[in-house]
Structures are given as structure tokens and as C-alpha cells.
Design a protein around this motif. Structure first.
Motif, PDB file in Angstrom:
ATOM      1  N   THR A  98       0.844  -1.203   0.000  1.00 59.72           N
ATOM      2  CA  THR A  98       0.000   0.000   0.000  1.00 59.72           C
ATOM      3  C   THR A  98       0.877   1.251   0.000  1.00 59.72           C
ATOM      4  O   THR A  98       0.638   2.187  -0.764  1.00 59.72           O
ATOM      5  CB  THR A  98      -0.908   0.011   1.251  1.00 59.72           C
ATOM      6  N   TRP A  99       1.874   1.257   0.848  1.00 62.06           N
ATOM      7  CA  TRP A  99       2.781   2.411   0.906  1.00 62.06           C
ATOM      8  C   TRP A  99       3.420   2.659  -0.458  1.00 62.06           C
ATOM      9  O   TRP A  99       3.688   3.788  -0.838  1.00 62.06           O
ATOM     10  CB  TRP A  99       3.885   2.186   1.948  1.00 62.06           C
ATOM     11  N   ALA A 145      -3.913   2.457  13.420  1.00 62.98           N
ATOM     12  CA  ALA A 145      -3.538   3.871  13.516  1.00 62.98           C
ATOM     13  C   ALA A 145      -2.017   3.998  13.641  1.00 62.98           C
ATOM     14  O   ALA A 145      -1.400   4.894  13.054  1.00 62.98           O
ATOM     15  CB  ALA A 145      -4.221   4.513  14.716  1.00 62.98           C
ATOM     16  N   ASP A 153      -0.189   3.754  10.328  1.00 68.16           N
ATOM     17  CA  ASP A 153      -0.198   5.023   9.588  1.00 68.16           C
ATOM     18  C   ASP A 153       0.866   5.977  10.124  1.00 68.16           C
ATOM     19  O   ASP A 153       1.520   6.693   9.361  1.00 68.16           O
ATOM     20  CB  ASP A 153      -1.575   5.698   9.688  1.00 68.16           C
ATOM     21  N   ARG A 154       1.039   5.949  11.430  1.00 67.93           N
ATOM     22  CA  ARG A 154       2.070   6.812  12.029  1.00 67.93           C
ATOM     23  C   ARG A 154       3.465   6.386  11.579  1.00 67.93           C
ATOM     24  O   ARG A 154       4.339   7.227  11.368  1.00 67.93           O
ATOM     25  CB  ARG A 154       2.017   6.723  13.554  1.00 67.93           C
ATOM     26  N   GLU A 189       4.263   5.115   8.813  1.00 65.41           N
ATOM     27  CA  GLU A 189       4.493   5.627   7.454  1.00 65.41           C
ATOM     28  C   GLU A 189       4.990   7.072   7.520  1.00 65.41           C
ATOM     29  O   GLU A 189       5.916   7.463   6.799  1.00 65.41           O
ATOM     30  CB  GLU A 189       3.197   5.532   6.625  1.00 65.41           C
ATOM     31  N   GLN A 190       4.403   7.855   8.377  1.00 60.24           N
ATOM     32  CA  GLN A 190       4.824   9.258   8.541  1.00 60.24           C
ATOM     33  C   GLN A 190       6.265   9.336   9.039  1.00 60.24           C
ATOM     34  O   GLN A 190       7.071  10.124   8.559  1.00 60.24           O
ATOM     35  CB  GLN A 190       3.920   9.973   9.566  1.00 60.24           C
ATOM     36  N   ASP A 209       3.306  12.476  14.533  1.00 66.30           N
ATOM     37  CA  ASP A 209       3.297  11.013  14.420  1.00 66.30           C
ATOM     38  C   ASP A 209       4.699  10.439  14.583  1.00 66.30           C
ATOM     39  O   ASP A 209       4.899   9.400  15.206  1.00 66.30           O
ATOM     40  CB  ASP A 209       2.734  10.593  13.051  1.00 66.30           C
TER      41      ASP A 209
END
Ligand code: NBP
Length: 477
Positions: free
Chosen positions: A221-222, A318, A321-322, A324-325, A405
Motif C-alpha cells: 500500500t505504501w 492507527a 499510519d504513524r 508511514e509518517q 506522528d
């Protein structure tokens, strides 16, 4: 017939590079110390194009049109010098020797200087992309004279990788060792990228509690977003691979000791010499080194750590997602550091390297190829004298958006005892750069105290010393 180019050294890289030239319509003279390799190449792939197989150095040189273009693809170090010594006496002024091996740029500078006296152009050339790249299109980083690039450039452009916009991934990086220097930093950045990806994986595994197959999906996905890159793509492949012998995830049956060939280490050594803080790249090199200290790790296994407290399902999503940041922000910092080193090398050696052009030729063919490099090029195109990638508005804004994040991920990593030296070094660099005041002032005070090393003041020019052992009055140094 004569060959437009010759390749000597026909192990994986040289053989594939020779085939790449031949497939692009060039007549290629081929040569190898052990002649059986030359014969094997022509027997196996002779149908791909025009090869001239040669056995002796004399035959090889005689097969080349003038000015001669002779590519050396042998083991870096002494073998490269041996091959140069073998061929140089057979060459004439105006001829070119292209060293496509992973030479240290200081060796390239020396060789270039020595051969220049003989009128021979020595073109130290970084080539990235492994054997696959050598065959189908690598990213090519040639140094050497401008004159040699006029002759070689069109051929290199033909065999190089092409970026998404069709531009060839090759440019004349700069004089003498500039190409190998840039290749070295490319590899340092590659180490940092790999380390950051490794940390993201470990966090998803240990903090989010995900299995490798699920993490592979996340990387997939990334890879459709801003992290879109070759390394993220192959990470998903490696993580989803299952070991045939045991049925276990492949990543669980591989010994966790990372090896290295040395270009990452050089990047850090040279950065130390140039005084450039490449902390993220350094942590990546040290992380590989630490992983290899098996006895030390064994002896440390009983050391205390925090209690494991895996996240619940919703929290885990969640957290992913962090991560990834955090990964993206840390990546911006690694590239900031790497480009700083290229700029510093360019300044030190008078290479006048175009940083935007360097990011452009890394967009295809090489290991760090990524959509991200287009953004870096845009940043340098907008402002060639950008003090740092972090001064680019777009990158600064992205980090601003990611920072909460990023910090949370490091809190979680610290709390759960997951080592994240890459993420942490990147954040520390970022915070140090933006700090109003650094404890360097205290360091200066200590240095002046024990060694009378003097300090500068914020309010007046000059060098000062405090009489620490006396009445503590201040004197001008
Ligand atoms: P190697 O680095 O394994 O070198 C093998 C070649 O060097 C063979 O052709 C061998 O000849 C020749 N050679 C040696 Br060793 N000593 C020699 C000597 N004294 N005189 C003449 N020839 C000698 O090959 P490679 O993996 O194809 O890599 C070639 C270069 O490309 C290296 O500098 C490498 O660092 C660089 N590079 C590799 C990659 C990669 O992914 N592998 C990527 C980018 C750059 P022989 O057949 O007679 O033994």
C-alpha cells in the motif's frame, strides 16, 4: 571491423554491461584475464549483437576504434590498478579508460592524475543497479573530463536506465573522482533507506503485532503513495516470501546479521573528514555492524527490557499510519544529509556538482530509485543554492505534518524497547537544526575550562578566554 567500445572484466557486471552495449547496436570488444569467461560470453550471448572476442591485451586494444573507449569492470582496489598498468602502455593520447567498478573516489583521483600525464582520459564511473541494471539499464555516474563525456555520453545515455519522463539516468557528474564520490553517497543513502525500512518493519511486527504477510501488504500500500520506490517494492516481496523448506516466513529463517561491502562505511568516513553530519547513514552502518556481533548479542540477551504491551487491533492500524509518517520524515532527513555530503565534496574538490541533476539520474536504474527523487530535483531546480533539502518549502511542510506522528512512533518504540536508531537519529538531527540554542555553548565553556581553547561570544566579535583557575575574569585571547 573495429569496436566502438571494449569491456574487460567479464564477471556478472562486465558481462551484462557488454551485452547491454551490444543489444543497443554497438560493436563490443570483450576481454577477461581468464579467457574462458570471454568464450563463454560469446558462445552464450553472441546472438544478441556484435562482439569481438579477444584473448590478449594487445588484441583487445587493437580491436578498438580510436579514440579508444575501454571499460574496466574488475574487482575494485589492486586488481583495477593491475589492469590499468597492463593496458595504459598500449594506449595513445585521447584514449579513454572507464572504470565502472566500485572504486574509492580518492583512488580515482590518483589514477586520473597519473593517466592525464599520459594524455589518457580516466573516467571513474559509478554504476548502480546490480547485475540486472547492468544488463537492462543502470544509473550511471561518470566523472572525468568534459571532453571524455562528449565522446562517451551518447553511448552511456543509450544503455542507461530511463526515468519515467524518458530522460536517461546519466549525467557528467564532474571532474576526476566526482562520479565515484556520488556513487559512494548513493550507497550510503541506500544503507539509510534500508535501515529505516527495517525499523518500520520491526515496529509493525513488535508494536503493532503484525505477521510478515500482513506487513508485506502494508508496504504494498505504501508503495502506491509517496514512498513509491524500488526498495519498498522489494521489501513487500521479501516479506511475503515463504521458506519452502520450513513453511515459515522467509524473513524468520534468515540469520539476522547484515553484511556490507564497504561503500556505506566510506560514506561515513568521508563525511567525518568533511565535517558533514550524516548521522542517519552512520546509524545504518553501525546497525549492520552491531547485528554481526553475535557473541556480544548473545551475552546481552538477559539484559532488562520493558514489559511487552502489544496494541489492540484499532490502535495497531492507527500506529501503522504513524509509522508511514515517521518513515517518510526520516527518509527526507537521510537524503538531506546525503546531499549535504555531495555538496561538501563538490566544494572541497571543486567539482561544481549539480545536485538536481544527481537526483534526476537516481530516478531510474539504481537501488534507491523512487518517485521521491523527482521531488528532490524539483527542490534544487527551484533553487540551486538551497542550503539544505529541509529548507525546501514542500519538504518542510511535509515534515511539519509528519512530526507529531514521528515523535509518537519514537515514544512507542522507546516504551516497548524496539531499537530505532535511524528514526531517532533523523529526528534528533531535525530538532538540532531547528533549535534556537544548542548545548554547544556549554561544550565551548568546558573546552575553555580544561584546555583554554577559547570561545566566541554572541554579543561581541573576537575570541575570549575566562581565567577559570584565577579570578574568573574574561580576557581577549
Ligand atoms: P568482481 O568484483 O567479482 O571481479 C571479478 C572480475 O575481476 C573478473 O573478471 C576477474 O577476472 C577480474 N580480476 C580480478 Br578479481 N583480479 C584481476 C587482475 N589482477 N587482473 C585482471 N582481472 C582481474 O566482479 P563483479 O561482481 O562483476 O563486479 C565488477 C565491479 O563492479 C566491481 O568493482 C564491483 O564492486 C562493481 N559493482 C558491482 C555491482 C554488483 O551488483 N555486483 C554493482 C555495481 C558495481 P578473472 O575472471 O580472470 O578472475
Amino acid at each position: 571491423t573495429t569496436a566502438q567500445i571494449g569491456v574487460t572484466g567479464l564477471a556478472v557486471m562486465g558481462r551484462n554491461l557488454a551485452r547491454n552495449f551490444a543489444r543497443n547496436g554497438y560493436t563490443v570488444a570483450v576481454h577477461n584475464r581468464t579467457a574462458s569467461r570471454t568464450r563463454a560470453l560469446v558462445e552464450e550471448f553472441g546472438n544478441e549483437g556484435d562482439f569481438i572476442a579477444t584473448e590478449t591485451a594487445k588484441e583487445f586494444v587493437a580491436a578498438l576504434e580510436r579514440p579508444r573507449r575501454l571499460v574496466i569492470m574488475v574487482k575494485a582496489g589492486d586488481p583495477t590498478d593491475a589492469v590499468i598498468q597492463e593496458f595504459a602502455p598500449l594506449l595513445e593520447p585521447g584514449d579513454m579508460i572507464i572504470d565502472g567498478g566500485n572504486a574509492h573516489f580518492a583512488d580515482t583521483r590518483r589514477r586520473e592524475r597519473e593517466l592525464r600525464e599520459q594524455g589518457i582520459h580516466f573516467v571513474g564511473t559509478g554504476i548502480s543497479g546490480g547485475e540486472e541494471g547492468a544488463l537492462n539499464g543502470p544509473s550511471i555516474m561518470p566523472g572525468g573530463s568534459k571532453e571524455s563525456y562528449d565522446s562517451l555520453g551518447p553511448m552511456l545515455e543509450k544503455i542507461s536506465a530511463k526515468a519515467a519522463d524518458g530522460a536517461p539516468c546519466v549525467t557528467h557528474v564532474g571532474p576526476d573522482g566526482a562520479g565515484h564520490f556520488v556513487k559512494m553517497v548513493h550507497n550510503g543513502i541506500e544503507y539509510a533507506d534500508m535501515q529505516l525500512i527495517g525499523e518500520a518493519y520491526q515496529l509493525l511486527r513488535d508494536v503493532a503485532g503484525y505477521a510478515p504477510a500482513r506487513i508485506a501488504e502494508i508496504f504494498r500500500t505504501w508503495n502506491t503513495g509517496r514512498l513509491d520506490s524500488y526498495l519498498i517494492e522489494i521489501t513487500a516481496e521479501v516479506l511475503s516470501h515463504v521458506d519452502a523448506a520450513t513453511g515459515e516466513p522467509f524473513v524468520d529463517v534468515v540469520a539476522d546479521q547484515a553484511e556490507q561491502k564497504g561503500t556505506g562505511r566510506w560514506t561515513v568516513q568521508i563525511a567525518l573528514d568533511l565535517g558533514v553530519p550524516v548521522s542517519g547513514i552512520a546509524e545504518a552502518v553501525f546497525a549492520r555492524s552491531l547485528s554481526g556481533h553475535v557473541a556480544l548479542r548473545e551475552a546481552s540477551r538477559g539484559l532488562a527490557g520493558p514489559k511487552a504491551s502489544p496494541l489492540g487491533e484499532a490502535e495497531a492500524a492507527a500506529f501503522a499510519d504513524r509509522v508511514e509518517q515517521a518513515l517518510y520524515a526520516s527518509k527526507i532527513v537521510s537524503y538531506t544529509q546525503g546531499f549535504h555530503e555531495v555538496a561538501a565534496g563538490s566544494e572541497e574538490y571543486g567539482w561544481d556538482i549539480d545536485l538536481g541533476a544527481v537526483s534526476a539520474i537516481w530516478r531510474g536504474g539504481c537501488i534507491i530509485r523512487a518517485a521521491f527523487l523527482d521531488r528532490i530535483r524539483a527542490a534544487y531546480d527551484a533553487r540551486a543554492d538551497l542550503p539544505s533539502l529541509l529548507s525546501d518549502e514542500t519538504f518542510a511542510r511535509e515534515i511539519a505534518d509528519a512530526q507529531d506522528d514521528w515523535r509518537e512512533v519514537l515514544v512507542a518504540a522507546t516504551r516497548q524497547g524496539v531499537p530505532t536508531p535511524g528514526f531517532a537519529a533523523a529526528l534528533a538531527y531535525y530538532d538540532a537544526l531547528r533549535a534556537e540554542r544548542l548545548p554547544a555553548a556549554l561544550t565551548q565553556g568546558q573546552r575553555d575550562f580544561f584546555g583554554a581553547h577559547t570561545y566566541r561570544r554572541t554579543d561581541r566579535d573576537g575570541a575570549f578566554h575566562t581565567l577559570w583557575g584565577g579570578d574568573r575574569s574574561e580576557v581577549t585571547a
